[in-house]
Write a protein that holds these residues in place. Structure first.
Motif, PDB file in Angstrom:
ATOM      1  N   ARG A 227       0.829  -1.207   0.000  1.00 16.38           N
ATOM      2  CA  ARG A 227       0.000   0.000   0.000  1.00 16.38           C
ATOM      3  C   ARG A 227       0.871   1.267   0.000  1.00 16.38           C
ATOM      4  O   ARG A 227       0.528   2.258  -0.655  1.00 16.38           O
ATOM      5  N   GLN A 228       1.982   1.252   0.705  1.00 21.96           N
ATOM      6  CA  GLN A 228       2.855   2.419   0.758  1.00 21.96           C
ATOM      7  C   GLN A 228       3.456   2.705  -0.611  1.00 21.96           C
ATOM      8  O   GLN A 228       3.506   3.856  -1.049  1.00 21.96           O
ATOM      9  N   GLN A 229       3.938   1.665  -1.290  1.00 23.24           N
ATOM     10  CA  GLN A 229       4.495   1.854  -2.628  1.00 23.24           C
ATOM     11  C   GLN A 229       3.444   2.414  -3.574  1.00 23.24           C
ATOM     12  O   GLN A 229       3.731   3.275  -4.412  1.00 23.24           O
ATOM     13  N   GLN A 230       2.235   1.956  -3.462  1.00 23.11           N
ATOM     14  CA  GLN A 230       1.143   2.425  -4.303  1.00 23.11           C
ATOM     15  C   GLN A 230       0.857   3.901  -4.040  1.00 23.11           C
ATOM     16  O   GLN A 230       0.724   4.702  -4.977  1.00 23.11           O
ATOM     17  N   ALA A 231       0.768   4.284  -2.774  1.00 19.68           N
ATOM     18  CA  ALA A 231       0.474   5.669  -2.419  1.00 19.68           C
ATOM     19  C   ALA A 231       1.612   6.601  -2.836  1.00 19.68           C
ATOM     20  O   ALA A 231       1.373   7.710  -3.342  1.00 19.68           O
ATOM     21  N   GLU A 232       2.855   6.182  -2.628  1.00 23.48           N
ATOM     22  CA  GLU A 232       3.999   7.006  -3.021  1.00 23.48           C
ATOM     23  C   GLU A 232       4.019   7.225  -4.540  1.00 23.48           C
ATOM     24  O   GLU A 232       4.287   8.322  -5.020  1.00 23.48           O
ATOM     25  N   ALA A 233       3.722   6.169  -5.297  1.00 24.78           N
ATOM     26  CA  ALA A 233       3.737   6.274  -6.754  1.00 24.78           C
ATOM     27  C   ALA A 233       2.627   7.201  -7.245  1.00 24.78           C
ATOM     28  O   ALA A 233       2.829   7.988  -8.168  1.00 24.78           O
ATOM     29  N   ASP A 234       1.437   7.129  -6.632  1.00 25.18           N
ATOM     30  CA  ASP A 234       0.336   8.015  -7.024  1.00 25.18           C
ATOM     31  C   ASP A 234       0.690   9.476  -6.759  1.00 25.18           C
ATOM     32  O   ASP A 234       0.397  10.357  -7.573  1.00 25.18           O
ATOM     33  N   PHE A 235       1.317   9.743  -5.620  1.00 23.91           N
ATOM     34  CA  PHE A 235       1.719  11.115  -5.282  1.00 23.91           C
ATOM     35  C   PHE A 235       2.770  11.627  -6.260  1.00 23.91           C
ATOM     36  O   PHE A 235       2.694  12.759  -6.756  1.00 23.91           O
ATOM     37  N   ARG A 236       3.758  10.780  -6.575  1.00 27.61           N
ATOM     38  CA  ARG A 236       4.817  11.168  -7.505  1.00 27.61           C
ATOM     39  C   ARG A 236       4.247  11.415  -8.910  1.00 27.61           C
ATOM     40  O   ARG A 236       4.663  12.339  -9.606  1.00 27.61           O
ATOM     41  N   PHE A 237       3.261  10.621  -9.315  1.00 29.89           N
ATOM     42  CA  PHE A 237       2.657  10.778 -10.635  1.00 29.89           C
ATOM     43  C   PHE A 237       1.964  12.130 -10.754  1.00 29.89           C
ATOM     44  O   PHE A 237       2.069  12.806 -11.782  1.00 29.89           O
ATOM     45  N   LEU A 238       1.258  12.545  -9.704  1.00 29.69           N
ATOM     46  CA  LEU A 238       0.576  13.837  -9.750  1.00 29.69           C
ATOM     47  C   LEU A 238       1.582  14.985  -9.779  1.00 29.69           C
ATOM     48  O   LEU A 238       1.352  16.006 -10.444  1.00 29.69           O
ATOM     49  N   ARG A 265      -3.473  13.391  -2.043  1.00 27.53           N
ATOM     50  CA  ARG A 265      -2.664  12.213  -2.372  1.00 27.53           C
ATOM     51  C   ARG A 265      -1.644  11.929  -1.274  1.00 27.53           C
ATOM     52  O   ARG A 265      -1.394  10.777  -0.926  1.00 27.53           O
ATOM     53  N   PHE A 266      -1.056  13.022  -0.721  1.00 28.86           N
ATOM     54  CA  PHE A 266      -0.048  12.805   0.318  1.00 28.86           C
ATOM     55  C   PHE A 266      -0.685  12.328   1.618  1.00 28.86           C
ATOM     56  O   PHE A 266      -0.027  11.666   2.428  1.00 28.86           O
ATOM     57  N   ASP A 267      -1.978  12.646   1.819  1.00 31.32           N
ATOM     58  CA  ASP A 267      -2.678  12.130   2.995  1.00 31.32           C
ATOM     59  C   ASP A 267      -2.655  10.607   3.006  1.00 31.32           C
ATOM     60  O   ASP A 267      -2.519   9.980   4.065  1.00 31.32           O
ATOM     61  N   ALA A 268      -2.798  10.007   1.815  1.00 30.77           N
ATOM     62  CA  ALA A 268      -2.748   8.544   1.729  1.00 30.77           C
ATOM     63  C   ALA A 268      -1.355   8.025   2.083  1.00 30.77           C
ATOM     64  O   ALA A 268      -1.215   6.997   2.750  1.00 30.77           O
TER      65      ALA A 268
END
Length: 574
Positions: A227-238, A265-268
C-alpha cells in the motif's frame, strides 16, 4: 489544519498475490537467459569469496582462543607472533571484502540491465504501454520498471548470497560449538539424560522461537509496504503531471486546486505511514530484544564451567563467538524479515505488470476483430462497428476502402467515433467487431492534434520515430523551410525542451516536416492543423498534395474549408 486519520489496515486478501511459481520465474529468468554464463561466472566468484571470508572468520575464532590463552599465560613472545597473524588475516580480509563488493555490484548491474531490457521490450512492443494505460489495470508501470526492478536485482542478490553465507557459517561454527559445549546432564523424573552439544541445540531452539514470534507479529508488513508503494507512486505521478502541464495550470490559476489534490494524495502516503511505523517498531523491538538476549545466552551457559576450571579463557571466548555466529546464521529470517517482506511486495507488483504485459486487454464479449497486415495489403474495412470499452456502439457497421492517392475527409458530430476509428486502424483500440486490413505500420504515419516531441535535439524531434541519422542535415533543413520553420533550421543540433519552446502551431508544422521526410504511403491526420491559421493550413495541404501525389491521406477535422483538399468524404453518425 487537516484532521489526522489513519488508513484502514490492509488485509492479506487486499493485496494481489501472484503465485510463488510466477515469482520464481521472475527471479530465475536471467539465470537461463543468453547472458547466463557471464552472470553465473560472476555469481560463482562472489560465492567463492564469501566462502573464503567464512573460512577467514573460522580462523579468527581459533586465533582468539590462542590469543586469550596467551594473555592468561603471560607469554610475551607468542603475543607478538599472534599480532602478526592478525595483521595478515586483516589485510587478506580487506582485499577479499573489496573484491567481493566490486564483483557483486557488477553482477547486480548486469542482472538489472537484462531485467530492464526485457521489461522495456515487452512494455514497448506492439503498443503494450498504451493498452496497459488504456485498461488502467496496473498503476505506474514506469515506477515498477525503474524502481522495483532495481530493488529486485540488488536485494534478491544480497538476500540469496546472505542466506548461502549464513548457511556456511552455520555448518562451520556448529562444529566448533558442538566440540566445546561438552555434555549437559539433566535429571527428569528420577532419570538422568546426557545432551551432547547442548549449546548448539539451545541456539537452534532460540532461533526457531524468535522466527515464529517475528512472523506472527510482523506478517502484515507485506500488505502495508504494498500500500505504501502504491500511495507514493500516485503522489509522484501527480507531481509529474503538474510539471508537465505547468503553463496550462498557471494560465487557469489552478495552483490552489493542484495543491489540494497533492495534499489529498499525500494524505494517503502519511496515513499508511502510520502502519509502516507501527510494524517497523514491532519488528525492531523483536530484532533488538532477540539480539540482546541472545548475546547473554553463551555466558549464562558457559560461565559456570569456566569458573569451575573446566574450560580456559580462550575456550570461553571461542565458544561465545562461535555460538553468536551460529545464532546469527539461524536468525537470518529474523534479521532479514523486513527485506523479505519488501521482496514479496516487489514480486507481487512486478507479477502484476508481467500479467498485464502477457494478456490481451480486449473485452472478448465485444471484440471480434480480424486483422490482416502486410506490405501488399491496402486499407480495407468490412462490416466494422466501433464500441466503447463498456460495450456501447460508437459507429458502424462500416465498409470502407482507401486506395493510394485518395484523400478522405472523415466528418461527424462529437462523439461519433472519428478519432477512435483512427486508433482502431493503428491497432490501439481493441473494442470492435468486423474485419480490418491495413498495410505495415512502417508504411503508415499518424499525426495527432499534439505531436509528441522527444527529449533531445531538434533533429531528433524532426526524424522521430526514426533515428537522427536516418535523414541528412540538408534534408531536415529543407523540410523545415518548406513548412515555414526555416528560422530554426540552424538549430538542428541544439538540445532543448522543444515541446515547450515551440508554440502549438509550430509543433504542428514540425509534424508536417516529418511527413515530408518519412513520406509514408498512408497518412492519417487527426485535427493536425487545428492550431494553424487558414492560410498556413492551406499551404501545408497543398504542399503534401504536390510533393506526395501517390500518398493516401485520411483527415479527421471539423473545418469545412478542408473539404477542398480531399477527393472523398466519410460521414460518421453519432
Amino acid at each position: 489544519m487537516r484532521a489526522e486519520r489513519m488508513m484502514p489496515l490492509p488485509q492479506a486478501d487486499q493485496v494481489p498475490r501472484p503465485s510463488w511459481r510466477a515469482a520464481w520465474h521472475l527471479i530465475g529468468a536471467y539465470w537461463v537467459s543468453d547472458d547466463r554464463w557471464k552472470g553465473r561466472s560472476l555469481l560463482a566468484l562472489v560465492i567463492l569469496l564469501d566462502m573464503l571470508l567464512v573460512y577467514r572468520a573460522v580462523l579468527i575464532t581459533y586465533w582468539q582462543k590462542d590469543f586469550y590463552d596467551t594473555l592468561e599465560a603471560h607469554q610475551i613472545a607468542t603475543f607478538w607472533h599472534l599480532l602478526g597473524e592478525l595483521a595478515v588475516l586483516a589485510l587478506v580480509g580487506m582485499v577479499m571484502d573489496a573484491a567481493r563488493a566490486y564483483t557483486a555490484l557488477g553482477l547486480e548491474m548486469r542482472w538489472r540491465n537484462w531485467l530492464t531490457g526485457a521489461f522495456l521490450t515487452r512494455w514497448l512492443r506492439q503498443d503494450a504501454f498504451w493498452r496497459i494505460s488504456h485498461a488502467g489495470t496496473v498503476e505506474n508501470p514506469d515506477q515498477r520498471i525503474a524502481e522495483d526492478l532495481k530493488w529486485l536485482a540488488s536485494n534478491v542478490l544480497e538476500l540469496s548470497l546472505g542466506l548461502l553465507k549464513h548457511s556456511a557459517n552455520l555448518v562451520s561454527f556448529s562444529v566448533i560449538v558442538w566440540g566445546l559445549s561438552g555434555v549437559l546432564t539433566l535429571s527428569l523424573a528420577g532419570r538422568q539424560f546426557e545432551v551432547a552439544g547442548y549449546m548448539l541445540w539451545v541456539a537452534i531452539l532460540y532461533a526457531v522461537l524468535g522466527s515464529l514470534v517475528m512472523e506472527r507479529l510482523g506478517r502484515r508488513m507485506v500488505a502495508v509496504d504494498y500500500r505504501q508503494q502504491q500511495a507514493e507512486a500516485d503522489f509522484r505521478f501527480l507531481l509529474i503531471r503538474v510539471r508537465e502541464h505547468a503553463e496550462q495550470i498557471a494560465l487557469l490559476g489552478g495552483g490552489h486546486a493542484e495543491q489540494s489534490a497533492l495534499l489529498r494524495r499525500f494524505d494517503a502516503v502519511r496515513a499508511n505511514w502510520r502502519h509502516v511505523m507501527t510494524y517497523t517498531k514491532r519488528i525492531t523491538l523483536i530484532d533488538r530484544g532477540y539480539t540482546e538476549a541472545g548475546a547473554m545466552v553463551p555466558y549464562l551457559l558457559c560461565g559456570p564451567r569456566f569458573f569451575a576450571g573446566l574450560m580456559t579463557l580462550g575456550d570461553l571466548i571461542q565458544v561465545t563467538q562461535a555460538f553468536t555466529r551460529v545464532r546469527t546464521a539461524l536468525s537470518w529470517f529474523i534479521y532479514q524479515y523486513k527485506e523479505l517482506a519488501l521482496l514479496r511486495s516487489v514480486c507481487w507488483r512486478l507479477g502484476e505488470l508481467e500479467q498485464a504485459l502477457g494478456c490481451d486487454s480486449a473485452d472478448t464479449s465485444v471484440t471480434r476483430l480480424r486483422r490482416r497486415q502486410g506490405r501488399r495489403v491496402g486499407l480495407h474495412v468490412r462490416a466494422l462497428s466501433v464500441y466503447t470499452p463498456e460495450g456501447e456502439r460508437l459507429s458502424g457497421p462500416l465498409s470502407w476502402s482507401v486506395l493510394p492517392g485518395q484523400r478522405w475527409l472523415i466528418t461527424g458530430p462529437a462523439g461519433a467515433g472519428k478519432s477512435t476509428l483512427l486508433r482502431m486502424l493503428a491497432g490501439l483500440w481493441p473494442h470492435g467487431v468486423g474485419v480490418i486490413a491495413v498495410p505495415d505500420r512502417s508504411r503508415m504515419l499518424f499525426l495527432p492534434q499534439q505531436s509528441y516531441l522527444p527529449d533531445g535535439t531538434l533533429r531528433q524531434c524532426l526524424c522521430y520515430p526514426a533515428t537522427e541519422q536516418a535523414f541528412s542535415a540538408k534534408a531536415c533543413r529543407q523540410a523545415l523551410q518548406d513548412v515555414g520553420l526555416g528560422q530554426i533550421g540552424g538549430m538542428l543540433d541544439s538540445a532543448h525542451d522543444w515541446s515547450r519552446r515551440l508554440s502549438p502551431g509550430e509543433r504542428q508544422k514540425l509534424a508536417f516536416a516529418r511527413v515530408l521526410l518519412h513520406r509514408p504511403a498512408y497518412l492519417f491526420l487527426d485535427e493536425a492543423t487545428s492550431a494553424l491559421d487558414e492560410a498556413s493550413e492551406t499551404s501545408l495541404y497543398n504542399l503534401l498534395i504536390q510533393r506526395c501525389p501517390d500518398m493516401a491521406i485520411v483527415s479527421v477535422a471539423h473545418r469545412p474549408a478542408l473539404r477542398q483538399f480531399h477527393t472523398d468524404c466519410l460521414a460518421l453518425q453519432a
